[in-house]
Design a protein around this motif. Structure first.
Motif, PDB file in Angstrom:
ATOM      1  N   LYS A 198       0.826  -1.207   0.000  1.00 61.41           N
ATOM      2  CA  LYS A 198       0.000   0.000   0.000  1.00 61.41           C
ATOM      3  C   LYS A 198       0.866   1.264   0.000  1.00 61.41           C
ATOM      4  O   LYS A 198       0.563   2.238  -0.683  1.00 61.41           O
ATOM      5  N   ARG A 199       1.944   1.237   0.778  1.00 64.66           N
ATOM      6  CA  ARG A 199       2.817   2.413   0.876  1.00 64.66           C
ATOM      7  C   ARG A 199       3.420   2.754  -0.491  1.00 64.66           C
ATOM      8  O   ARG A 199       3.444   3.921  -0.904  1.00 64.66           O
ATOM      9  N   VAL A 200       3.884   1.735  -1.223  1.00 67.59           N
ATOM     10  CA  VAL A 200       4.486   1.957  -2.541  1.00 67.59           C
ATOM     11  C   VAL A 200       3.451   2.511  -3.518  1.00 67.59           C
ATOM     12  O   VAL A 200       3.724   3.463  -4.265  1.00 67.59           O
ATOM     13  N   TRP A 201       2.261   1.925  -3.514  1.00 68.96           N
ATOM     14  CA  TRP A 201       1.206   2.397  -4.420  1.00 68.96           C
ATOM     15  C   TRP A 201       0.872   3.854  -4.121  1.00 68.96           C
ATOM     16  O   TRP A 201       0.676   4.654  -5.031  1.00 68.96           O
ATOM     17  N   GLN A 202       0.826   4.201  -2.825  1.00 64.08           N
ATOM     18  CA  GLN A 202       0.528   5.587  -2.453  1.00 64.08           C
ATOM     19  C   GLN A 202       1.662   6.514  -2.858  1.00 64.08           C
ATOM     20  O   GLN A 202       1.439   7.599  -3.388  1.00 64.08           O
ATOM     21  N   GLU A 203       2.913   6.073  -2.623  1.00 61.88           N
ATOM     22  CA  GLU A 203       4.068   6.901  -2.990  1.00 61.88           C
ATOM     23  C   GLU A 203       4.140   7.134  -4.497  1.00 61.88           C
ATOM     24  O   GLU A 203       4.648   8.168  -4.952  1.00 61.88           O
ATOM     25  N   ALA A 204       3.616   6.179  -5.266  1.00 65.06           N
ATOM     26  CA  ALA A 204       3.583   6.354  -6.726  1.00 65.06           C
ATOM     27  C   ALA A 204       2.550   7.393  -7.128  1.00 65.06           C
ATOM     28  O   ALA A 204       2.547   7.873  -8.268  1.00 65.06           O
ATOM     29  N   GLY A 205       1.655   7.734  -6.200  1.00 64.93           N
ATOM     30  CA  GLY A 205       0.628   8.731  -6.487  1.00 64.93           C
ATOM     31  C   GLY A 205      -0.718   8.144  -6.874  1.00 64.93           C
ATOM     32  O   GLY A 205      -1.594   8.839  -7.388  1.00 64.93           O
ATOM     33  N   SER A 262      10.989 -13.294  -1.774  1.00 64.01           N
ATOM     34  CA  SER A 262      10.017 -12.316  -2.301  1.00 64.01           C
ATOM     35  C   SER A 262       9.069 -11.834  -1.209  1.00 64.01           C
ATOM     36  O   SER A 262       8.564 -10.715  -1.262  1.00 64.01           O
ATOM     37  N   LYS A 263       8.837 -12.670  -0.199  1.00 64.68           N
ATOM     38  CA  LYS A 263       7.933 -12.275   0.892  1.00 64.68           C
ATOM     39  C   LYS A 263       8.488 -11.068   1.648  1.00 64.68           C
ATOM     40  O   LYS A 263       7.769 -10.106   1.920  1.00 64.68           O
ATOM     41  N   GLY A 264       9.802 -11.130   1.962  1.00 59.90           N
ATOM     42  CA  GLY A 264      10.436 -10.002   2.637  1.00 59.90           C
ATOM     43  C   GLY A 264      10.525  -8.777   1.748  1.00 59.90           C
ATOM     44  O   GLY A 264      10.444  -7.643   2.224  1.00 59.90           O
ATOM     45  N   ARG A 265      10.654  -9.020   0.443  1.00 63.50           N
ATOM     46  CA  ARG A 265      10.823  -7.896  -0.481  1.00 63.50           C
ATOM     47  C   ARG A 265       9.519  -7.127  -0.711  1.00 63.50           C
ATOM     48  O   ARG A 265       9.538  -5.910  -0.913  1.00 63.50           O
ATOM     49  N   ASP A 312       7.481   4.315 -13.140  1.00 64.52           N
ATOM     50  CA  ASP A 312       7.959   5.671 -13.417  1.00 64.52           C
ATOM     51  C   ASP A 312       8.326   6.435 -12.146  1.00 64.52           C
ATOM     52  O   ASP A 312       9.240   7.246 -12.144  1.00 64.52           O
ATOM     53  N   ASN A 313       7.591   6.189 -11.066  1.00 61.60           N
ATOM     54  CA  ASN A 313       7.693   7.061  -9.879  1.00 61.60           C
ATOM     55  C   ASN A 313       8.346   6.433  -8.649  1.00 61.60           C
ATOM     56  O   ASN A 313       8.501   7.112  -7.634  1.00 61.60           O
ATOM     57  N   THR A 314       8.680   5.144  -8.701  1.00 57.53           N
ATOM     58  CA  THR A 314       9.306   4.499  -7.539  1.00 57.53           C
ATOM     59  C   THR A 314      10.439   3.578  -8.011  1.00 57.53           C
ATOM     60  O   THR A 314      10.615   3.369  -9.206  1.00 57.53           O
ATOM     61  N   ASP A 315      11.162   3.021  -7.046  1.00 56.66           N
ATOM     62  CA  ASP A 315      12.226   2.055  -7.366  1.00 56.66           C
ATOM     63  C   ASP A 315      11.718   0.622  -7.262  1.00 56.66           C
ATOM     64  O   ASP A 315      12.482  -0.328  -7.450  1.00 56.66           O
ATOM     65  N   ALA A 316      10.447   0.447  -6.948  1.00 55.78           N
ATOM     66  CA  ALA A 316       9.913  -0.902  -6.721  1.00 55.78           C
ATOM     67  C   ALA A 316       9.682  -1.641  -8.037  1.00 55.78           C
ATOM     68  O   ALA A 316       9.448  -1.022  -9.083  1.00 55.78           O
ATOM     69  N   GLY A 370       8.855  -3.201   0.471  1.00 57.08           N
ATOM     70  CA  GLY A 370       8.509  -2.248  -0.577  1.00 57.08           C
ATOM     71  C   GLY A 370       9.399  -2.339  -1.805  1.00 57.08           C
ATOM     72  O   GLY A 370       9.282  -1.523  -2.724  1.00 57.08           O
ATOM     73  N   GLU A 371      10.278  -3.329  -1.864  1.00 62.12           N
ATOM     74  CA  GLU A 371      11.085  -3.563  -3.069  1.00 62.12           C
ATOM     75  C   GLU A 371      10.209  -4.088  -4.197  1.00 62.12           C
ATOM     76  O   GLU A 371      10.494  -3.902  -5.370  1.00 62.12           O
TER      77      GLU A 371
END
Length: 438
Positions: free
Chosen positions: A150-157, A259-262, A177-181, A266-267
């Motif tokens: 959720k945090r990554v999706w929000q940070e992407a806008g 992948s679970k930890g990633r 485009d907007n994150t490193d994930a 937020g990776e």
């Protein structure tokens, strides 16, 4: 009932079966205050039987001080219960084993009410119903959807959950485009994680509980419907995500455990897997609250649906005394209607008006669809056509792996792959002599 001889218990049960209330008629905490009984409930949850489950029994005992509930956990649950159920001497409440066919439910279990009456109240009610009567009610269930950070999706806008495959793909592009994930992690190397995509082609993609039963009779189940629904739309979502480079750089070297930890850190932004995975992702790192779950991005005629299935169902022994049957029904009703079990286990509640677990917040207003049981005489028709065609829905990961490779290399278009699947489906129908009516 202190008399435990089977004859006495059996005759008592027969006399009172008619006077046993339906589960929906009981007022908890008011009715049957004078019933005195010791009841035993069997469970497969050896991990929490002495802690969480014992706690439920204590809470219920405060409401009905004359009824004592004890739990017994079985390690090889299905095997041991299948044997014990034959004897009638197994206790009062159990999770109905899968080995009991619908036609045999009435031989072992008390009817809890009529299908028509209970269907509007409880989820997954068809699982343990026969001839219009319900013999078991599911202890909640699980929904099909998409796990995401959720945090990554929000940070992407991104502020709104996607409702169509194209909106979902646009969102993945925005994340890129907007994150490193990694927008969508396919977990390709594990194989079975690719097969997980098959789960979405039924209720989630069509909103139709009969789709699974109809599919063996369909001429072109994999064709593009042109409206972003059906099996095609699910595979389109995967194909396009790969073709547009919205997945991990090297699918051949993915790793399921890490992948679970990633996704927790937020990776990774998104993984398409069943709701069972959510708790594992939450537990895999320091950010459990960042893990969320959304419905698969398909909208059918303006409505959202999610495929869903029930857990084990509670059944009550029809060989025990009438007092024990009533006490058991009170406890089952309390578990379904009043206990915190669904919040504790993070699953869809048994009651349709119950609160979804926190991680299913995105499923508000989404209708849950379970596959209807097949019509008589067609119990294994889907499996036959599926195996004969080698399309491999839900039983072979290779077709989805091949789809990913085609999208990666551009060796085949999605339309070519889907046309091949339709052709294989048609030839299986022909070989098996299945009538094609749709």
């Amino acid at each position: 009932g202190s008399d435990s001889s089977p004859a006495a218990a059996g005759s008592g049960a027969a006399e009172t079966a008619a006077s046993l209330p339906a589960i929906n008629e009981i007022k908890l905490g008011e009715d049957f205050q004078d019933v005195t009984a010791d009841i035993k409930i069997l469970t497969n949850r050896t991990d929490i039987v002495d802690t969480v489950y014992a706690g439920y029994a204590e809470q219920f005992h405060q409401l009905y001080p004359n009824i004592t509930v004890t739990y017994e956990a079985l390690t090889d649950y299905e095997e041991s219960l299948t044997l014990r159920i034959m004897t009638g001497e197994w206790g009062d409440i159990c999770f109905i084993p899968t080995s009991v066919s619908k036609a045999d439910l009435a031989s072992y279990f008390v009817p809890l009410g009529d299908m028509d009456t209970l269907e509007p109240i409880y989820n997954f009610i068809g699982d343990k119903a026969f001839d219009g009567k319900v013999y078991g009610i599911a202890n909640g269930g699980n929904a099909d959807g998409v796990a995401y950070n959720k945090r990554v999706w929000q940070e992407a806008g991104i502020t709104e959950a996607p409702a169509t495959p194209d909106e979902f793909l646009d969102d993945l592009q925005t994340i890129k485009d907007n994150t490193d994930a990694i927008p969508l992690y396919t977990n390709f190397a594990a194989g079975w994680t690719m097969g997980a995509w098959d789960a979405y082609i039924f209720g989630s993609a069509t909103g139709d509980p009969e789709f699974h039963n109809n599919m063996p009779h369909m001429a072109h189940p994999f064709a593009d419907r042109g409206d972003g629904t059906g099996p095609y739309a699910v595979y389109y979502t995967l194909y396009e995500a790969v073709a547009r480079g919205l997945i991990e750089d090297d699918p051949m070297s993915t790793d399921w455990e890490s992948s679970k930890g990633r996704i927790n850190s937020g990776e990774i932004a998104t993984m398409v897997l069943g709701s069972w995975a959510v708790q594992q992702f939450k537990d895999a790192g320091p950010n459990p609250d960042d893990i969320s779950y959304m419905p698969f991005p398909i909208t059918v005629d303006g409505k959202r649906y999610a495929g869903a299935g029930g857990n084990y169902s509670y059944g009550i022994n029809n060989k025990v005394s009438s007092d024990n049957q009533i006490a058991a029904m009170l406890y089952v009703k309390w578990l379904l209607d009043e206990s915190s079990i669904f919040i504790d286990e993070g699953c869809i509640p048994a009651r349709k008006d119950g609160e979804m677990p926190a991680f299913l917040a995105d499923f508000e207003g989404v209708e849950l669809v379970s596959n209807n049981p097949p019509p008589e005489g067609e119990e294994d028709l889907f499996d036959q056509v599926n195996l004969q065609s080698e399309v491999g829905i839900n039983n072979d990961d290779y077709p989805e792996c091949a789809l990913l490779e085609a999208a990666l290399t551009g060796s085949q278009t999605l339309d070519e792959i889907m046309a091949e699947r339709d052709a294989a489906w048609n030839s299986a129908q022909e070989i098996l002599g299945v009538e094609v009516t749709m």
